[in-house]
Write a protein that holds these residues in place. Structure first.
Motif, PDB file in Angstrom:
ATOM      1  N   UNK A 119      -1.815 -12.026   2.048  1.00 46.90           N
ATOM      2  CA  UNK A 119      -0.529 -10.831   2.962  1.00 46.90           C
ATOM      3  C   UNK A 119      -2.015 -10.680   3.571  1.00 46.90           C
ATOM      4  N   UNK A 120      -3.471 -10.895   4.079  1.00 43.65           N
ATOM      5  CA  UNK A 120      -3.833  -9.664   4.844  1.00 43.65           C
ATOM      6  C   UNK A 120      -2.928  -8.798   6.701  1.00 43.65           C
ATOM      7  N   UNK A 121      -3.442  -8.841   7.848  1.00 40.01           N
ATOM      8  CA  UNK A 121      -2.877  -9.121   8.852  1.00 40.01           C
ATOM      9  C   UNK A 121      -4.490  -9.617  10.408  1.00 40.01           C
ATOM     10  N   UNK A 122      -3.744  -9.575  10.897  1.00 41.91           N
ATOM     11  CA  UNK A 122      -5.629  -9.954  11.798  1.00 41.91           C
ATOM     12  C   UNK A 122      -6.118  -8.188  12.143  1.00 41.91           C
ATOM     13  N   UNK A 159      -1.410  -5.088  -8.929  1.00 44.31           N
ATOM     14  CA  UNK A 159      -1.962  -4.349 -10.000  1.00 44.31           C
ATOM     15  C   UNK A 159      -2.537  -5.411 -10.335  1.00 44.31           C
ATOM     16  N   UNK A 160      -2.349  -6.226 -10.749  1.00 51.76           N
ATOM     17  CA  UNK A 160      -2.235  -7.086 -12.280  1.00 51.76           C
ATOM     18  C   UNK A 160      -2.934  -8.469 -11.299  1.00 51.76           C
ATOM     19  N   UNK A 161      -2.214  -8.774 -10.196  1.00 56.06           N
ATOM     20  CA  UNK A 161      -2.108  -9.908  -9.390  1.00 56.06           C
ATOM     21  C   UNK A 161      -3.772  -9.989  -8.628  1.00 56.06           C
ATOM     22  N   UNK A 162      -4.166  -8.749  -8.018  1.00 61.67           N
ATOM     23  CA  UNK A 162      -5.343  -8.329  -7.299  1.00 61.67           C
ATOM     24  C   UNK A 162      -6.671  -7.988  -7.830  1.00 61.67           C
ATOM     25  N   UNK A 163      -6.004  -7.386  -9.465  1.00 57.06           N
ATOM     26  CA  UNK A 163      -7.651  -7.269 -10.309  1.00 57.06           C
ATOM     27  C   UNK A 163      -7.762  -8.436 -10.515  1.00 57.06           C
ATOM     28  N   UNK A 164      -6.647  -9.432 -11.295  1.00 57.08           N
ATOM     29  CA  UNK A 164      -7.164 -11.040 -11.220  1.00 57.08           C
ATOM     30  C   UNK A 164      -8.007 -11.617  -9.726  1.00 57.08           C
ATOM     31  N   UNK A 168      -6.503  -4.714  -0.831  1.00 58.31           N
ATOM     32  CA  UNK A 168      -5.924  -5.371  -0.851  1.00 58.31           C
ATOM     33  C   UNK A 168      -4.773  -5.499  -1.286  1.00 58.31           C
ATOM     34  N   UNK A 169      -4.072  -4.420  -2.409  1.00 59.29           N
ATOM     35  CA  UNK A 169      -2.924  -4.335  -3.033  1.00 59.29           C
ATOM     36  C   UNK A 169      -1.814  -3.760  -1.710  1.00 59.29           C
ATOM     37  N   UNK A 170      -2.160  -2.557  -1.280  1.00 61.76           N
ATOM     38  CA  UNK A 170      -1.846  -2.061   0.188  1.00 61.76           C
ATOM     39  C   UNK A 170      -1.657  -3.118   1.543  1.00 61.76           C
ATOM     40  N   UNK A 171      -2.185  -4.587   1.194  1.00 63.50           N
ATOM     41  CA  UNK A 171      -1.947  -5.254   2.246  1.00 63.50           C
ATOM     42  C   UNK A 171      -0.490  -6.185   1.736  1.00 63.50           C
ATOM     43  N   UNK A 172      -0.529  -6.315   0.203  1.00 65.09           N
ATOM     44  CA  UNK A 172       0.458  -6.763  -0.290  1.00 65.09           C
ATOM     45  C   UNK A 172       2.360  -5.808  -0.113  1.00 65.09           C
ATOM     46  N   UNK A 173       1.798  -4.881  -0.659  1.00 62.89           N
ATOM     47  CA  UNK A 173       2.597  -3.817   0.128  1.00 62.89           C
ATOM     48  C   UNK A 173       3.114  -4.281   1.056  1.00 62.89           C
ATOM     49  N   UNK A 174       3.105  -3.865   1.683  1.00 70.18           N
ATOM     50  CA  UNK A 174       3.003  -3.947   3.556  1.00 70.18           C
ATOM     51  C   UNK A 174       3.747  -5.069   4.006  1.00 70.18           C
ATOM     52  N   UNK A 175       3.654  -6.341   3.312  1.00 65.26           N
ATOM     53  CA  UNK A 175       4.415  -7.592   3.256  1.00 65.26           C
ATOM     54  C   UNK A 175       5.588  -7.993   2.681  1.00 65.26           C
ATOM     55  N   UNK A 176       5.459  -7.271   1.344  1.00 64.41           N
ATOM     56  CA  UNK A 176       6.319  -6.201   0.291  1.00 64.41           C
ATOM     57  C   UNK A 176       6.971  -7.965  -0.215  1.00 64.41           C
ATOM     58  N   UNK A 208       3.196   3.265   1.681  1.00 59.00           N
ATOM     59  CA  UNK A 208       1.973   2.558   2.602  1.00 59.00           C
ATOM     60  C   UNK A 208       2.014   3.640   3.588  1.00 59.00           C
ATOM     61  N   UNK A 209       2.325   4.176   4.159  1.00 57.91           N
ATOM     62  CA  UNK A 209       2.319   4.720   5.622  1.00 57.91           C
ATOM     63  C   UNK A 209       1.562   5.785   5.080  1.00 57.91           C
ATOM     64  N   UNK A 210       1.874   6.657   3.702  1.00 64.49           N
ATOM     65  CA  UNK A 210       1.408   8.017   3.165  1.00 64.49           C
ATOM     66  C   UNK A 210      -0.222   7.399   2.805  1.00 64.49           C
ATOM     67  N   UNK A 211      -0.794   6.584   2.223  1.00 64.82           N
ATOM     68  CA  UNK A 211      -1.927   5.964   2.254  1.00 64.82           C
ATOM     69  C   UNK A 211      -2.828   5.461   3.277  1.00 64.82           C
ATOM     70  N   UNK A 212      -2.327   4.956   4.323  1.00 61.96           N
ATOM     71  CA  UNK A 212      -3.106   4.345   5.562  1.00 61.96           C
ATOM     72  C   UNK A 212      -3.127   4.543   6.544  1.00 61.96           C
ATOM     73  N   UNK A 213      -1.827   6.493   6.778  1.00 60.98           N
ATOM     74  CA  UNK A 213      -1.770   6.803   8.443  1.00 60.98           C
ATOM     75  C   UNK A 213      -2.418   8.060   8.148  1.00 60.98           C
ATOM     76  N   UNK A 214      -2.386   9.401   6.521  1.00 55.12           N
ATOM     77  CA  UNK A 214      -2.322  10.423   6.432  1.00 55.12           C
ATOM     78  C   UNK A 214      -3.315  11.226   6.742  1.00 55.12           C
TER      79      UNK A 214
END
Length: 343
Positions: free
Chosen positions: A32-35, A154-159, A188-196, A337-343
């Protein structure tokens, strides 16, 4: 340096990065990533190409499709109009994972409008395995107010880097490789959360498309990268077991990430001869004004430190929920997501 641009396709805004000079090379990312994920590789290729990394509709900063897709052609139809808008003709296409399937589908839907396609992490799954994967691989990640969906992410990304498919945590599916650093898993988890809650749409459509028969139908020159370090190498080999026409070639790529990229760059550069240079239309030459539409209160304090068990997401979630008591789960997730990526 990459530049960010948007193109309006119907009522959708499609976001892309562009850099370099020369023939157009369009890069399609995994889900679920981006360019943004492809920028390190794109910057190397930009010495020879005008590289365009497009966010698939619904991912990154591109709007989602108006309706849920029934096939990858719902995406290629939008991408075809996108190419017309930015006046790209006969591009080379690179795609990884979901992006590889998009490249295949695009070349099948518009065979006279592609110069070459490069397939990275492209595979074949038999019908039984594909059906089993689809039953378990895509849990519902719709945000819920108590944050319980964060545990599933988190389980998905770890596995994902311990088993393939990640949902089959048995020894026969073990990858037997070191786990990624917690910082990489966090991104990677952040990309899942961005896509929601719609993270699965292009992802699932690509799984349905992972068939050697589609590659056999290709009419355009094609290079399949057999990356020795891929978590799906077994299924890449299942793809390469098919008989392909002469214009479809397979190339073995070294296991290490640095060596892998160097080999791919060399091969992709070798295919530029005879392809027309691309000139971006003047109307897209200006950097658009970027405005954040995310509202809410982020506390004036240090962001939770990344932890190996993913509890930093829960900590951030509870802080933001207290600060924004009337927000929905989706609004809190956007803030996090904003907090973890833009602050």
């Amino acid at each position: 340096m990459e530049k960010r641009r948007w193109v309006t396709v119907g009522n959708l805004k499609v976001h892309y990065y562009i850099m370099g000079d020369g023939p157009a090379l369009v890069m399609f990312h995994p889900s679920p990533h981006s360019g943004e994920l492809l920028l390190p590789l794109a910057k190397e290729l930009a010495f020879d190409y005008t590289v365009i990394c497009v966010d698939t509709p619904g991912y990154g900063k591109s709007d989602r499709l108006n309706v849920d897709p029934t096939s990858l052609s719902d995406y290629t139809e939008v991408l075809h109009i996108f190419f017309k808008e930015i006046e790209v003709e006969q591009p080379l296409l690179y795609g990884s994972a979901t992006g590889a399937q998009l490249a295949i589908r695009y070349a099948l839907d518009y065979p006279n409008e592609v110069s070459h396609i490069f397939l990275d992490n492209a595979a074949h799954f038999n019908d039984n395995l594909r059906a089993a994967i689809l039953r378990h691989y895509f849990p519902d990640l719709t945000p819920v107010i108590n944050g319980s969906h964060l545990r599933q992410v988190w389980v998905m990304v770890n596995r994902m880097f311990q088993y393939f498919p990640w949902c089959f945590a048995e020894s026969e599916y073990a990858l037997n490789r070191p786990q990624l650093p917690k910082e990489a898993l966090h991104m990677i988890a952040l990309d899942f959360l961005k896509a929601g809650g719609i993270y699965h749409l292009a992802y699932k459509a690509a799984f349905l498309h992972e068939k050697g028969e589609y590659v056999q139908q290709l009419k355009v020159p094609t290079t399949i990268f057999r990356w020795k370090g891929s978590i799906i190498k077994k299924h890449i080999d299942d793809l390469l077991a098919f008989d392909f026409p002469e214009h479809v070639e397979a190339v073995s790529i070294p296991e290490g990430h640095t060596e892998r990229n160097l080999e791919m760059i060399k091969l992709i550069r070798s295919k530029k001869e005879g392809v027309l240079n691309y000139q971006q239309p003047e109307k897209f030459s200006q950097e658009p004004e970027i405005k954040s539409v995310i509202k809410g209160k982020i506390p004036n304090r240090k962001i939770p430190k990344i932890s190996a068990d993913g509890l930093h997401f829960f900590e951030a979630w509870e802080i933001l929920k207290r600060e924004n008591p009337n927000f929905s789960a989706q609004e809190i997730q956007n803030l996090m997501v904003k907090w973890f990526t833009e602050i």
